[in-house]
Each structure stands twice: as C-alpha cells, then as structure tokens.
Design an enzyme around this catalytic site. Sequence first.
Site, mmCIF file in Angstrom:
data_model
loop_
_atom_site.group_PDB
_atom_site.id
_atom_site.type_symbol
_atom_site.label_atom_id
_atom_site.label_comp_id
_atom_site.label_asym_id
_atom_site.label_seq_id
_atom_site.Cartn_x
_atom_site.Cartn_y
_atom_site.Cartn_z
ATOM 1 N N LEU A 1 10.674 -20.633 -4.584
ATOM 2 C CA LEU A 1 9.723 -19.902 -3.993
ATOM 3 C C LEU A 1 8.397 -19.465 -4.842
ATOM 4 C CD1 LEU A 1 9.754 -16.995 -1.985
ATOM 5 C CD2 LEU A 1 9.636 -16.017 -4.408
ATOM 6 N N ASP B 1 0.589 -1.675 -0.343
ATOM 7 C CA ASP B 1 -0.172 -0.104 0.169
ATOM 8 C C ASP B 1 0.719 1.112 0.068
ATOM 9 O OD1 ASP B 1 -2.450 1.086 0.242
ATOM 10 O OD2 ASP B 1 -2.779 1.286 2.572
ATOM 11 N N HIS C 1 1.907 3.244 -9.054
ATOM 12 C CA HIS C 1 2.038 1.280 -9.093
ATOM 13 C C HIS C 1 3.005 0.944 -10.009
ATOM 14 C CE1 HIS C 1 -1.802 1.900 -7.611
ATOM 15 N NE2 HIS C 1 -2.579 2.852 -8.392
#
Length: 253
Positions: A139, A28, A45
Amino acid sequence: MILGRLISSTRDIPEAVVVPRHVAIIMDGNGRWARKRLMPRVAGHKRGVETVREIVRACIDRGIEHLTLFAFSSENWRRPQDEVSFLMNLFLRALEIEIAKLHKNNIRFHAIGDLSRFDTPIRKLIADAEALTRDNSRLSLTVAANYGGRWDILQAVERMLQAHPEKRSDFTEEDLSPFLALADAPEPDLFIRTGGEERVSNFLLWQLAYTEFYFTKTLWPEFDTAALDRALESFRKRERRFGRTSEQLQAKE
Ligand code: IPE
Ligand code: IPE
Ligand code: MG
C-alpha cells in the site's frame, strides 16, 4: 512497484474499477467528537490516530493500492497555538512509533505538502521513513501535511519551469502533472470526507478533477471499517462517465 496505470491528464480515460485504486480522505471531526464527550479537542486528534491504523489495515485487506490522508492543511496554522503544538507532537510520536510497523507490513510511506515549515526532528523522521519504505509495494500511504491544493499547483509550475524553461509560454497537462504531488499515483478514484462538511478545503484540487465524492456525517474517530465499506459500496454504484454518455458506456460493455 505499485500497480495501476498512471493517469496524468483529463485527456486520458482511466479503466473502470470496482475497488478504487486510490482513496483520498479528509479526516475531519476530531474536535467535535471530543467536545461531544466533554473532552478537550486534542483528545479527538489522539483518538483519530487509532482510526488511521484501522483504516490503513482495512484498505490493505480490500486491495486498495493508494491511500492519501489529509492530516494538516496549510490553513490549520490558524488554530490556537497549543492545538497546533499538540498536533505536531502527535505527528512526531506517531511517526516514531508507526514507521517500523508500516515497513514490516510492506507499506510505502510518503508525505506531501510544504514540509519546510516543520521543525527539523519531524522533517528528519519523514525523510528517514520515506527512505526506509521507498521500495515497499503493498500500500502506498501518503500523508498530506501543511498541504494546500493551490500550493501544489504553484510549486508544480515553478519546478516544471526550472526543469524546462522553454515551456514558459506553452505547456500541457501532461507537462505539468509529473511535478504535482502524488505524481507517482493514479488520480484518486474515491474522495471521502468525514465530519459532515461538504467542501474540499484546499485538498487535492488538481487531482480530484474526476474523482467520486463521498461525504459522511460520521466523525473521523468513529469512522471504522464498516463505515469505509459503506463508502466503497457507494463508489461501486457510481457510473463514471468522464464526459461521455451513459449509452456510450453501455455500448462498450
Ligand atoms: C480534523 O479534525 C483534524 C485536523 C484538521 C487536524 P478537526 O480538528 O477539524 O475537527 P472538527 O472539524 O473541529 O470537529
Ligand atoms: C480540513 O479540515 C483539513 C484536515 C482535515 C487536515 P478543516 O477542519 O481544517 O477544514 P475546514 O476549516 O472546516 O474547512
Ligand atoms: Mg474540521
């Protein structure tokens, strides 16, 4: 396959770990990062994608096995249309560019959320990326897109009842958990939210039952490896009791 014993219920107590096996992040603060620089929100973004790259790399180096990132919530459709469109394009382009690299680095890609609301090209890229990287083991990277914690619980109940109609009147946590998103990962050990807000915003409601929470004012585009290390350091100092007393834990040691 990815290591780590699966915890499917609050009746289980997971093993103590120094490095979290599973980190879940609410990324955020992109919009505020851009506004501070007098740039349009969407520039934040774009910059945020670079942070994702750095954090994925850092998680691998630190031996974290599962990383789950909140990219778009089921409530984010309420944003201005042009910001939503920009995010969709960014997601599409990032998938196109990054998937081959993820695969080369032995990363398994997975998306959770109600994907039916996305356009066909995005859904196809996601499906192809999941198929391509399915057997990778370094991962497990999960991106939550059009995800909501309440949606997750409801879809799990629905799918469980489809599979086991007889459980309608009597089912347990263990019956439900295989149908929840992230069923193939241990529950998050560490939850990080950047950007200064201290709330869950409908992220993994079920899975965060015993997760350690870490909030930082650092905005997502500025959350770098050093910032991740501060979160990991904070995690190391926590005493995870899972309902027991501190004395019980010390006696066990
Ligand atoms: C998080 O950054 C990214 C998404 C929700 C897609 P924000 O866009 O929420 O940034 P702030 O919170 O407005 O600064
Ligand atoms: C949460 O951030 C969702 C994502 C980061 C994808 P928001 O910025 O949408 O959350 P609220 O609205 O401040 O709670
Ligand atoms: Mg926000």
